[in-house]
Structure formats: C-alpha cells, structure tokens
Design an enzyme around this catalytic site. Structure first.
Site, short mmCIF file in Angstrom:
data_model
loop_
_atom_site.label_atom_id
_atom_site.label_comp_id
_atom_site.label_asym_id
_atom_site.label_seq_id
_atom_site.Cartn_x
_atom_site.Cartn_y
_atom_site.Cartn_z
N HIS A 90 0.85 -1.19 0.00
CA HIS A 90 0.00 0.00 0.00
C HIS A 90 0.89 1.25 0.00
O HIS A 90 1.89 1.30 0.74
CB HIS A 90 -0.87 -0.05 1.25
CG HIS A 90 -1.83 1.08 1.39
ND1 HIS A 90 -1.43 2.36 1.69
CD2 HIS A 90 -3.18 1.13 1.27
CE1 HIS A 90 -2.49 3.15 1.74
NE2 HIS A 90 -3.56 2.43 1.49
N ARG A 99 -2.30 1.11 -4.76
CA ARG A 99 -2.23 -0.35 -4.74
C ARG A 99 -2.50 -0.84 -6.16
O ARG A 99 -3.10 -0.12 -6.96
CB ARG A 99 -3.33 -0.94 -3.84
CG ARG A 99 -3.18 -0.65 -2.39
CD ARG A 99 -4.25 -1.44 -1.61
NE ARG A 99 -5.34 -0.62 -1.15
CZ ARG A 99 -6.51 -1.10 -0.72
NH1 ARG A 99 -6.74 -2.40 -0.75
NH2 ARG A 99 -7.45 -0.29 -0.30
N LYS A 108 -5.99 -0.41 -8.30
CA LYS A 108 -6.82 0.60 -7.65
C LYS A 108 -6.70 1.89 -8.45
O LYS A 108 -5.83 2.03 -9.30
CB LYS A 108 -6.35 0.83 -6.21
CG LYS A 108 -6.63 -0.35 -5.29
CD LYS A 108 -8.02 -0.29 -4.66
CE LYS A 108 -8.10 0.79 -3.60
NZ LYS A 108 -9.46 0.91 -3.03
N ASP A 142 -4.84 8.49 -7.28
CA ASP A 142 -5.26 9.45 -6.25
C ASP A 142 -4.07 10.39 -6.03
O ASP A 142 -2.93 9.93 -5.90
CB ASP A 142 -5.59 8.68 -4.96
CG ASP A 142 -5.94 9.59 -3.78
OD1 ASP A 142 -5.50 10.77 -3.75
OD2 ASP A 142 -6.64 9.11 -2.87
N CYS A 165 -2.89 11.96 -3.65
CA CYS A 165 -2.06 11.87 -2.44
C CYS A 165 -0.86 10.94 -2.66
O CYS A 165 0.17 11.10 -2.02
CB CYS A 165 -2.87 11.46 -1.21
SG CYS A 165 -3.41 9.76 -1.17
N TYR A 166 -0.99 10.00 -3.59
CA TYR A 166 0.15 9.12 -3.87
C TYR A 166 1.25 9.82 -4.66
O TYR A 166 2.34 9.27 -4.84
CB TYR A 166 -0.32 7.82 -4.55
CG TYR A 166 -1.25 7.07 -3.64
CD1 TYR A 166 -0.81 6.59 -2.41
CD2 TYR A 166 -2.59 6.90 -3.96
CE1 TYR A 166 -1.66 5.95 -1.54
CE2 TYR A 166 -3.47 6.26 -3.08
CZ TYR A 166 -2.99 5.79 -1.88
OH TYR A 166 -3.84 5.17 -1.01
N ASP A 217 -8.43 14.85 -4.96
CA ASP A 217 -7.96 13.48 -5.10
C ASP A 217 -7.92 13.06 -6.58
O ASP A 217 -6.89 12.67 -7.12
CB ASP A 217 -8.92 12.65 -4.23
CG ASP A 217 -9.02 11.19 -4.54
OD1 ASP A 217 -8.43 10.74 -5.53
OD2 ASP A 217 -9.70 10.47 -3.79
N ASP A 235 -9.69 19.02 -0.72
CA ASP A 235 -9.65 19.09 0.74
C ASP A 235 -8.22 19.40 1.16
O ASP A 235 -7.31 19.46 0.33
CB ASP A 235 -10.17 17.78 1.38
CG ASP A 235 -9.37 16.58 0.94
OD1 ASP A 235 -8.13 16.64 0.94
OD2 ASP A 235 -9.97 15.53 0.59
N HIS A 250 -5.48 16.47 0.56
CA HIS A 250 -5.03 16.30 -0.82
C HIS A 250 -4.31 17.54 -1.35
O HIS A 250 -3.44 17.44 -2.21
CB HIS A 250 -6.21 15.91 -1.72
CG HIS A 250 -6.68 14.52 -1.49
ND1 HIS A 250 -7.75 14.22 -0.67
CD2 HIS A 250 -6.20 13.32 -1.93
CE1 HIS A 250 -7.91 12.90 -0.62
NE2 HIS A 250 -6.99 12.33 -1.37
#
Lengths: 309, 422
Positions: free
Chosen positions: B255, B298, B301, B304, B306-307, B350, B357, B360
């Site tokens: 993850h 992942r 998935k 996003d 944030c990654y 995101d 937000d 993010h």
C-alpha cells in the site's frame, strides 16, 4: 444531561478568541464529549461512562481517546464477564457497519478479542464477509481478517473465500495478496504450488492484462520454487507477448495482449542471463517505446542493469 | 457491454463455469496518441468488465478529457492560497467534527501547504497562533494529542512536530517542546518486535506508527539505540512479495501510504540496503498508469493525488539514495495540474469527480515539488535529514520550496529545526 446531572462538562475549546481551525461544535457535541472528558478525568469506570463513550464514537468515530477510555471501562467492568464482552462485540459490529473506513475499530476489536476467554472465529466470519462484500478492497478489513486467521490459527476458509471474490472480480489485488498470505503461512506441498500455478494460468487466460495476477505468479516462483522459471511458463507467457522479446527493434505495429506478460518474461530472461539477456533487453525496449511507456525510466534502469551484468 | 450475455458464446467460460467472459475492447488509436511523441499507447485488447474496470474506465474517460485541455497548465498558487487561508481565518463548520481528533493534521496540512507555496504566506501571526493552540492543548509540551483533553497519539505528535518545524521558533515554541517526556512516551509505545503502537492502551500498530515515531525522534535528536532496536527488522518484514510494504509484518497487501512510512523510516535509520530495493522500484513504477498519468496506492486501484507524495516520495527517496528515478515526473505533474486542479474552486482534489480538501492539497503540492526536482543526498552529511534537490527545468517550474521527501517539509525549515536540537 439525563443520567449525568452530577457531572460538569469540560471545555473543548482552548479558550483563545482567535483559535485556529476551530470547529463550530454543536451544543450536543459539547455536552456529550465534554461530559465524557469529565468522567475520564475522574476515572469513572461505570456502565453510564461506557454508554457515553458510545455516544462520542457515534458523533466522531475517529475520536481515539473515547475508544481508549471505553477499553479501560470495559476491562474494569468485565473481569471475566463473558456476557459483557459478547455484548461489546455486538456493539463493535454495529459501529463497524456504520463506519467501514474507520481506523480505530480494528485495534480496539483485537484488544477485546485478546481479552475474551473464549473468542471464536466463527463469530467473526459473517461480519467480515458482509464488510468485504460491501467493499471488496477495504484495507483495514483485509488486514483484520489476516490478524484473525493468525490469532485463531484457522486458515481453512481462506482459499475458498478468495476464490469466490476472484470469481467476482479477477482484478481484486487484496484477494490475490490474501492468497499469498495463506500459502506463506501454511507451507504448501510442491503439488499444491503447481496446482496454484495452474489456477493462476487459468485466470491469466481469462484476462491477460492484469498486474495483480502476474505479480502473484512471480511471487509463487520466488517464494516456493526458488525463482526457478521453467520453459513451460516461458512458453505460456510468450503466447501473450507475440514475439516482441525476439525482435531487436520494436515493431510499433505489433499489438500484444499483455504488457504485464512482457514485464514478466523480461524479468525471467534477465535472470537467466547469457544469451537470454538480449531478449530481456528487447522486451524492456518494447515496454519503453510502446507497451508501457509511462514507466520508461524504470525500463531504462533495467536495461542498464542487465547490460552491466 | 453486458458480459452475462456473452457467457454462453464463449466456450472456455462455459467449460469452466465462469459467470462472465472476456470482453473484447478495441480502443481507437487516435484517442491514445500523445502529442509529444508519435507512439500510441495501446490498451491491451482483452478486458473483463468488473467493478475494477468499470470504475477505472470511467475515470480514464474523465482524465482524458482534462489532459487534452490547454488551461490548467500551471499551478495556480494564488488560488490555492485562498483555500488554505480559509481555516486560518474562519471557524470550521460543525460537519467537520469528524476531524475533531485530527487538529494536529489540519494545522500541518494547511500551514505546510502555504509554506511550500511561499514561505511568507505562513504569516508570523499565524505561526504564533499555531504554537498557541498547540501548547494550550498540550501545556506540558508533548507528547501531543488531537485536541483538548485527548490522549497523546503518535500521528498527532508527528503532525504537531512538523507544524512547529515550519513556525521559525516563533515565541520560542521550539524550546517549549518537552523532548524528554516525548522520548519516554515513545519507549512506552514500543513493542519488542520493533513496532510502535499509536496510543498507549489501544491503538494501531503498523508502519505508520513507526514512521511517526522515528521521524519525530530524528528531528528532535532522540534517535537512540534503545529506541531503534528491532525497528529495521519490523519494517523489513512488512515488504511483501509485490515489492511494496503492507502495514504490518504479516504479508499485508502493499500500500502506498504504508510503503512510504516504511521506506522513509528505513532511510532515517540508514537501512535501505536491508530491503529488496529493485522490487520496491518495480512496485512504485507499477503505480503509474499510462492513461491517467497519476499514481495509484495499490495494484488495480484508482489513481489518487495523495500518492504523488506517498509513492512518488518513496521514489524520490530511492533516487536520493542513488537507485535512479523510477517514475515519470512530467506525466505525474500533468495529472496533478490538469486533473486535480479546478477552475471553479481552489485547492487540490484526489481525482476528477471529487472535491478539494486540505489533505489532498498539501500532498498534491508536495507532489508537484517532487515532480519538478531531482533528489540527492548531501555528500558531506549523507543522512535523510539533509536531502538536496535541484530543479529539473528552471524555466517550467512552479516556484515551490525545495522539500525533503522523507519528512514532507521544506528542506530549509527542516534543517533549521533539527539543528536547533543538536
């Protein structure tokens, strides 16, 4: 507040006029959380205190202090009272279903189960199933499931369960990693590993472009077969790469069925080395120029590494 | 594309009793061609429609439209400043009570976002109010909890130490940090196998807790042998067969968040050579998708933003330690700018279809900083606290502060901060 008239709620604000990031608490929130704070301060371990932590958690599930306080209360009240601990598990299930993404529930539940005189996996299975049916890749639930399997020492349900999930969605990486968790913890026989490889090949034939399954296949070889890739698996893999690894120059008109297969075969050829190095380089070149170009930097690192060795 | 109907026509599916059969999907090559090169990215033809592909196909469609647009080519810092200024000038609505135990995070995300965009945007007065709030909630100077009367927590302590680090020791706030109390508390959270529990009685026990503990200890000069014992072993066992890291050492799924926490901790502990770096790089690189150009956390998935920090930050750490760069920074930057900024509202989101937000926004900004730089260890001090970065293309640069990918902080602030405790 009814039942707590003797308690004066403690403040939630710092008291500064220009406090940063201050939340406009509702009166209810101030009352419930402030009262819980006051009870915690006086170390009251009572049924009504437990009840109140439940109300805090209902309003703000991530309020970890309430979870901690509740655990202390429970330990004081339960003292071997199985009925109370069972009630607690029921309560946790309810909170879980309402807050599937919450962080705190799982460590709390683990702590309760560890303190339960007769915990049962059978009791946990339905809720785990319900949660994963709802959200098949929920990280916390999968991790908790693994914890349960280890805690109860019962692996018997797991392979069948992941099979049903992979039947539903063959791309579910959580289910694939769960299978590896089972295998690595159960010392499978050689035959079992070979059967597993056949199972994986079936899934690849169904959908060749699926990173989860190819990574899993490599994991099987690395963990159980000393990374000893046989000719048969190379043969199988090459049916999805349409000979790209054989050509020194990438033919941009050739379409393949799976870039994951090409990545896999490149890795295997790089491992074999010698005359096979050329094929590995061809495959990496194909990935870099056409089949997975966003990862060009990695493919070039690979090429320079195999060239050096 | 209903798969159910096709089942009977596919002999293999019938044979194996499969409910769904492969769907042939041929993607027109025009849609795929990228402007910089003549190559076309060909989606592999055989796909099976499941929950995973349904969600992804929808997102690819939205990203493609956005990536083709010509506006949103630059980072609109002034616009995002408005978003981050708001929680520092207005009260938060009652609905945000879900974050009541996360005040430290809010302070860090918001203040750091401002600071990374422009150091002067984190005003002296705001710094003063940050430290005022922190020490009112925690009059003894730490360890820190999430709010008034809340228990000390590893994540809260990490976020507050990071938030204070960008406050320039305003009002002597750095000297108010109770290092010995934090140190003794960290020892109580440590378990024999080298992991840390986030809170004293009940709390998560994973690589995130380890990172929070090790990060704080390293900046505050508390990284003793006693504290570090077995930590590397714990982390090493969290690397799973995929190459990334799970939360705990029981073969959890790899993850992005847990991987960052493990790798950043290993960097701090000088132990990156104890793991399989090549597999880790493979895994990080696998997170980037050709169509969206962003990173997922992942396998299989969705991407996003944030990654762009958790995974690209991991890649930046590998780069700093001499293992090469395994991601496409230009592509990732395109995803962040075009798919995660909006013309209609400030802040970073995101992915298309979601709202901006603070979380993010901070990690999206850190992500942009990562995409615009290369990272190297400082030859004189080869240590995670001192990672240098240099701009890849000074002409096409958002003008963000240099950041240290291990700590998620501007390098300059980090350096002044840790030197204060030396």
């Amino acid at each position: 507040m009814e039942g707590y008239e003797d308690v004066s709620p403690l403040p939630l604000d710092t008291g500064f006029k220009d406090e940063l990031c201050q939340i406009m608490y509702t009166d209810e929130y101030r009352m419930v959380v402030g009262t819980a704070r006051a009870l915690m301060e006086r170390r009251e371990y009572s049924e009504r205190a437990k009840e109140l932590t439940g109300r805090v958690i209902d309003l703000a599930p991530a309020y970890y202090t309430a979870w901690n306080y509740r655990f202390d209360i429970l330990m004081h009240l339960a003292r071997g009272n199985v009925e109370l601990l069972n009630q607690e598990l029921e309560w946790i299930d309810e909170v879980t279903l309402n807050n599937p993404k919450n962080y705190q529930i799982w460590s709390y539940k683990e702590a309760v189960l560890k303190n339960h005189p007769s915990p049962s996996f059978k009791r946990e299975l339905p809720i785990l199933q319900l949660m994963l049916d709802e959200d098949t890749k929920n990280y916390h639930v999968w991790s908790f499931r693994k914890w349960c399997v280890l805690f109860f020492g019962d692996f018997s349900h797991e392979l069948g369960y992941t099979e049903s999930l992979l039947e539903r969605d063959v791309y579910n990486n959580s289910a694939w990693t769960h299978r590896m968790f089972v295998l690595k913890n159960t010392s499978p026989s050689h035959d079992h590993v070979l059967e597993e490889i056949e199972y994986v090949k079936g899934k690849i034939e169904l959908v060749p472009q699926n990173i989860s399954v190819w990574t899993y296949l490599r994991g099987l070889y690395e963990n159980f077969l000393n990374a000893n890739y046989d000719d048969e698996i190379i043969q199988f893999t090459s049916t999805f790469t349409h000979g790209v690894e054989e050509e020194d120059e990438t033919d941009v008109n050739v379409e393949i069925e799976s870039s994951c297969a090409l990545e896999f075969i490149a890795h295997v050829y790089a491992l074999r080395g010698g005359a096979m190095t050329r094929k590995a380089i061809n495959a990496y070149k194909g990935l870099a120029t056409k089949y997975d170009p966003i990862r060009k930097n990695l493919w070039e690192l690979k090429i320079s590494r195999v060239t050096k060795s | 594309m209903t798969s159910q109907d096709n089942g009977s026509k596919n002999p293999a599916a019938k044979l194996l009793g499969r409910k769904r059969s492969p769907i042939e999907r041929v993607v027109p090559s025009e849609e795929e061609s990228s402007s910089e090169s003549e190559q076309s990215i060909v989606a592999m033809v055989k796909e099976m429609e499941t929950e995973t592909t349904e969600a992804r196909d929808k997102l690819i469609h939205e990203c493609r439209i956005l990536l083709e647009r010509d506006d949103l080519n630059t980072l609109d810092k002034e616009f995002h400043k408005k978003f981050l200024d708001s929680p520092f000038s207005h009260q938060l609505p009652p609905g945000m009570v879900a974050l009541d135990a996360s005040a430290p995070w809010l302070l860090y995300w918001v203040a750091n976002g401002l600071r990374v965009m422009n150091p002067s945007w984190l005003e002296r007065e705001t710094q003063r109010r940050i430290q005022e709030k922190v020490f009112r909630i925690n009059p003894h100077g730490g360890p820190f909890g999430g709010g008034m009367g809340q228990l000390p927590h590893l994540a809260g302590t990490y976020a507050i130490v990071n938030a204070l680090a960008i406050c320039d020791n305003t009002d002597g706030c750095w000297d108010k940090i109770n290092r010995s109390s934090i140190y003794n508390w960290l020892l109580t959270l440590k378990r024999e196998d080298g992991g840390f529990q986030t809170c004293f009685r009940v709390g998560e026990y994973d690589t995130r807790g380890v990172y929070c503990a090790i990060s704080v200890a390293s900046t505050l000069g508390l990284l003793t042998q006693e504290l570090c014992e077995n930590v590397v072993e714990f982390l090493v066992h969290c690397q799973n067969y995929e190459g990334g890291f799970g939360g705990v050492p029981h073969e959890d799924e790899a993850h992005g968040g847990y991987t960052f926490c493990a790798v950043a901790s290993l960097a701090i502990l000088g132990a990156l050579d104890t793991i399989n770096v090549e597999k880790l790089a493979d895994w990080c690189s696998q997170r980037q998708y050709n169509d969206e150009k962003g990173l997922s956390g992942r396998s299989n998935k969705l991407v996003d933003v944030c990654y762009s920090f958790w995974v690209a930050g991991t890649a930046a750490i590998l780069e700093a330690y001499g293992h090469g760069n395994c991601i496409d920074k230009a592509g990732l930057k395109e995803y962040i700018l075009k798919c995660c900024q909006m013309t209609t509202r400030p802040g970073i989101r995101d992915k298309p279809g979601t709202k901006p937000d603070f979380y993010h926004t901070n990690y999206g900004l850190l992500g942009v900083a990562i995409t615009e730089n290369t990272f190297q260890l400082d030859p004189s001090v080869p240590n995670a606290l001192k990672i240098n970065s240099s701009a890849i293309n000074p002409d096409d640069n958002s003008g963000l502060e240099s950041i240290n990918p291990v700590y998620g902080l501007p390098s300059r602030d980090l350096e002044t901060f840790y030197k204060h405790f030396k």
